[in-house]
Scaffold this active site. Structure first.
Site, PDB file in Angstrom:
ATOM      1  N   THR A   1       0.831  -1.208   0.000  1.00  0.00           N
ATOM      2  CA  THR A   1       0.000   0.000   0.000  1.00  0.00           C
ATOM      3  C   THR A   1       0.868   1.263   0.000  1.00  0.00           C
ATOM      4  O   THR A   1       0.651   2.176  -0.785  1.00  0.00           O
ATOM      5  CB  THR A   1      -0.892   0.013   1.253  1.00  0.00           C
ATOM      6  OG1 THR A   1      -0.098  -0.423   2.368  1.00  0.00           O
ATOM      7  CG2 THR A   1      -2.091  -0.886   1.108  1.00  0.00           C
TER       8      THR A   1
ATOM      9  N   PHE B   1      -8.105   4.978   3.718  1.00  0.00           N
ATOM     10  CA  PHE B   1      -7.624   4.130   4.810  1.00  0.00           C
ATOM     11  C   PHE B   1      -8.753   3.329   5.459  1.00  0.00           C
ATOM     12  O   PHE B   1      -8.613   2.847   6.579  1.00  0.00           O
ATOM     13  CB  PHE B   1      -6.891   4.977   5.854  1.00  0.00           C
ATOM     14  CG  PHE B   1      -5.591   5.560   5.337  1.00  0.00           C
ATOM     15  CD1 PHE B   1      -4.468   4.757   5.204  1.00  0.00           C
ATOM     16  CD2 PHE B   1      -5.506   6.888   4.961  1.00  0.00           C
ATOM     17  CE1 PHE B   1      -3.270   5.267   4.716  1.00  0.00           C
ATOM     18  CE2 PHE B   1      -4.315   7.413   4.464  1.00  0.00           C
ATOM     19  CZ  PHE B   1      -3.197   6.597   4.341  1.00  0.00           C
TER      20      PHE B   1
ATOM     21  N   CYS C   1      -7.533   1.638   8.875  1.00  0.00           N
ATOM     22  CA  CYS C   1      -6.117   1.276   8.880  1.00  0.00           C
ATOM     23  C   CYS C   1      -5.406   1.707  10.166  1.00  0.00           C
ATOM     24  O   CYS C   1      -5.312   2.894  10.458  1.00  0.00           O
ATOM     25  CB  CYS C   1      -5.443   1.935   7.685  1.00  0.00           C
ATOM     26  SG  CYS C   1      -3.694   1.551   7.598  1.00  0.00           S
TER      27      CYS C   1
END
Ligand code: HEM
Length: 505
Positions: free
Chosen positions: A287, A433, A440
Site C-alpha cells: 500500500t 484508509f 487502517c
C-alpha cells in the site's frame, strides 16, 4: 417500495464469474467500466454469491455507519487471504475475540509519540534508497515501485520489530514479497472459482500452500539450513531472537509479546502474534509503495505541482538534514499525497454487510449479511462530492484555506499532530484508509514515512520520466500499483550529503 439494484446480464449457475464482466486480476479496471455503465450501485453474482458495489458519497456515507454495517470478511477475496493470515487484524471476523485483544494491545503502538519515535529508523531506510539512486546515477533506469516496496518493507521491520531485512542489498525483490504477491493474486482468483474446480488445480494449490508456508516460516530454525533461513521471512526467528535477547525497546514487537489487553487482561497468543507480524508486512508495504509510486507519477505528469513541491522542500528543509520538526510544516507535500491517494487509492475496495435487513439510498432493500463492496476509487471520483474536476490532479483542493473551510469529519490523531490527521470534506467522501474501528491502524506510520520520503527525494534529486510518453497502467494484487513506470534521477547540484541515522537494530 424497494427498487431492484441494476445488474449486467448474467448466465445461469455461474452468474458473472468467468464472463469477463469482472476480471479478478484487473478488478479496479472492471469496477471503473461497470460504474460508468451502471452507475453508483450495481450487483454482480459469482456462482450464486452476490456482491453489491457502491461508489457514491451518499451511499458510502450510509455504509460507514458502524451501528448498521460491519466489515465483511466472509465471501470476498479477504476470506481467501485469511488462509494465510487467519485471525490477524486485517482478516479477522468482527466477532473474533482475538481481533479485539490485538486491536487494544497494538493501538497504543501507533500513537503519535510512537510514530514520531520511529523517525530515526525511517530515516535510516530512507537513506538506503537515496544512496542507491545516487550511486546508480542519472543514466540508470529506475523502477521506483520496486524500491518503494523495499523501503516500506524494511521500514516496517526496523521501526516496528527492530529487525533488518536489508532488501536494498538484494538484487531480486525480497522472497517474502515474491511469495506474498503470488499469494495475493491467487487469493483474488480463487475467490471466483467454485471449490470443485479449485480442487482440480493441483499445481496452483501446491504453490499457494508453499507461499503461505514460506511467509509464516512455520518450519522453525532447527528444520532450516542456515542458507534457507537467511532467505526466509524469519517471522519466528524475529520472535525467537527477541525472546533470547530481551530489549528495553518499546516497539510493536515488545507490545505483541508483553502487552496486556486492558479489557480482558489477556495477552496475544503466539499464533496470533505470528499472524499479526505477517499482517503488518502484507497490509503495510504494498500500500505504501503504491502511494509513493502513484504520487511520483502524478508529480511528473503535472510539472507545476512538481515545482511547487520542490520549492516547499527547499524553503522548509533547505540544505539541512531532515528533522522531525520539518514534517508537519510540509503542507503542500501532504496535500500532494492526499490528492494522489484520492485519484489512485492503492487499496481500492473494502467490504461491509448490514447487521440487520435494511434499505439503502432510501430505495434498495438489502438483507442482513449481504456483501456490500465500497468502490473507493469510484467514491473518490464522485462529482457530487468533489466537483466536475474530479479527474484532475489538484493538490490545492487538499490545502488550507479550502481545507479548513470544509467540515473535518474524522481525525486520526489529536492536535498538535496536524500532519497525522485524516480529513474528509463531505462525510466519508475520502476513505483511502478504510472505515471506523476496522480502518487502517498503520496510517500514521505510512503517512510520516511517505512525507519523509518525498521530502528527501526532492531535496536530493531532479526526477524525470524515462519514457516521457508513459501512460499510467495499473498492476493489481489485492492492492494496485503503477506498472511499467520508470524514471531517472539526476542528483541536484549542492544537495547536502545523504544522512542515514545509523540505527542499530
Ligand atoms: C498508504 C498506505 C496504506 C493504505 C492506503 C492502507 C489502507 C488500508 C485500508 C483501506 C484498510 C481497511 C481494510 C478493510 O476494511 O478491509 C486497512 C486496514 C489495515 N491496515 Fe492499512 N493501509 C496502509 C498502510 C498500512 C501500514 C503501514 C500498516 C502497518 C504497519 C497497515 C496495517 C493495516 C492493518 C493491520 C489493517 C487492519 C485493521 C483492522 O481491521 O483492525 N496499513 N489499511
Amino acid at each position: 417500495m424497494s427498487e431492484p439494484i441494476p445488474s449486467p446480464p448474467s448466465y445461469p449457475i455461474i452468474g458473472h464469474a468467468g464472463t469477463g464482466v469482472y476480471d479478478p486480476v484487473a478488478s479496479a479496471k472492471s469496477r471503473r467500466q461497470l460504474r460508468e455503465k451502471y452507475g453508483s450501485i450495481y450487483r454482480l453474482n459469482f456462482f450464486g454469491r452476490e456482491i453489491i458495489f457502491c461508489s457514491s458519497q451518499e451511499i458510502v456515507n450510509e455504509l460507514c455507519d458502524e451501528s448498521r454495517f460491519q466489515k465483511e470478511v466472509a465471501g470476498g477475496p479477504l476470506e481467501e487471504v485469511r488462509n494465510g493470515i487467519h485471525d490477524g487484524l486485517f482478516t479477522a471476523f468482527g466477532t473474533e475475540e482475538n481481533w479485539g485483544i490485538a486491536h487494544r494491545v497494538l493501538l497504543p503502538g501507533f500513537g503519535p509519540a510512537q510514530i514520531q519515535g520511529m523517525f530515526l529508523a525511517m530515516l535510516d531506510i530512507n537513506a538506503q534508497l537515496l544512496l542507491k539512486w545516487e550511486r546508480f546515477g542519472p543514466d540508470h533506469v529506475i523502477t521506483p515501485t520496486e524500491d518503494f516496496t523495499r523501503l516500506a518493507f524494511d521500514t516496517i521491520a526496523l521501526s516496528m520489530m527492530s529487525h533488518r531485512f536489508n532488501s536494498f542489498y538484494m538484487e531480486e525483490m525480497p522472497p517474502f514479497c515474491q511469495a506474498m504477491t503470488r499469494f495475493l493474486i491467487e487469493s483474488g482468483v480463487r475467490n471466483q472459482r467454485p471449490s470443485m474446480i479449485q480442487n482440480l488445480m493441483r499445481a496452483e494449490n501446491a504453490q499457494y500452500e508453499a507461499d503461505i508456508k514460506f511467509m509464516a516460516d512455520v518450519c522453525d530454525q532447527r528444520k532450516h539450513s542456515r542458507e534457507k533461513r537467511g532467505k526466509s521471512l524469519m517471522v519466528l526467528v524475529v520472535v525467537q531472537n527477541r525472546k533470547s535477547h530481551p530489549t528495553s525497546k518499546k516497539d510493536l514487537l515488545t507490545l505483541m509479546l508483553e502487552g496486556r489487553d486492558p479489557k480482558t487482561g489477556r495477552g496475544m497468543s503466539e499464533a496470533n502474534i505470528r499472524n499479526n507480524l505477517i499482517t503488518m508486512l502484507i497490509a503495510g508495504h504494498e500500500t505504501t509503495s503504491g502511494l509513493l509510486s502513484y504520487t511520483l507519477f502524478h508529480l511528473l505528469s503535472n510539472p507545476s505541482t512538481y515545482s511547487k513541491l520542490q520549492a516547499e522542500v527547499d524553503a522548509i528543509v533547505g540544505k539541512d538534514a531532515l528533522q522531525l520538526a520539518h514534517v508537519p510544516k510540509l503542507e503542500y507535500t501532504q496535500a500532494v499525497l492526499r490528492e494522489s491517494i484520492r485519484l489512485n487509492p492503492p487499496a481500492g475496495m473494502i467490504s461491509v454487510s448490514p447487521v440487520e435487513d435494511t434499505v439503502i439510498a432510501g430505495k434498495y432493500a438489502v438483507k442482513k449479511g449481504a456483501m456490500l463492496a465500497v468502490d473507493i476509487a469510484g467514491l473518490h471520483r464522485d462529482p457530487a462530492a468533489w466537483g466536475d474536476d474530479v479527474e484532475e490532479f489538484k493538490p490545492e483542493r487538499m490545502m488550507s484555506p479550502h481545507f479548513e473551510a470544509l467540515p473535518v469529519i474524522f481525525l486520526v490523531c489529536v492536535p498538535p499532530d496536524r500532519h497525522l490527521r485524516g480529513f474528509s470534506f463531505q462525510p466519508n467522501c475520502w476513505k483511502p484508509f478504510g472505515n471506523g474501528s476496522r480502518g487502517c491502524i498503520g496510517r500514521p506510520l505510512a503517512w510520516q514515512e511517505s512525507v519523509m520520503m518525498l521530502a528527501t527525494l526532492f531535496q536530493h534529486f531532479d526526477i524525470k520520466f524515462d519514457d516521457p510518453s508513459y501512460k499510467l497502467r495499473v498492476k493489481q494484487t489485492l492492492t494496485t500499483k503503477p506498472e511499467g513506470f520508470q524514471i531517472r534521477t539526476i542528483p541536484r547540484k549542492d544537495a547536502p550529503p545523504i544522512v542515514g541515522a545509523g540505527v542499530v537494530a
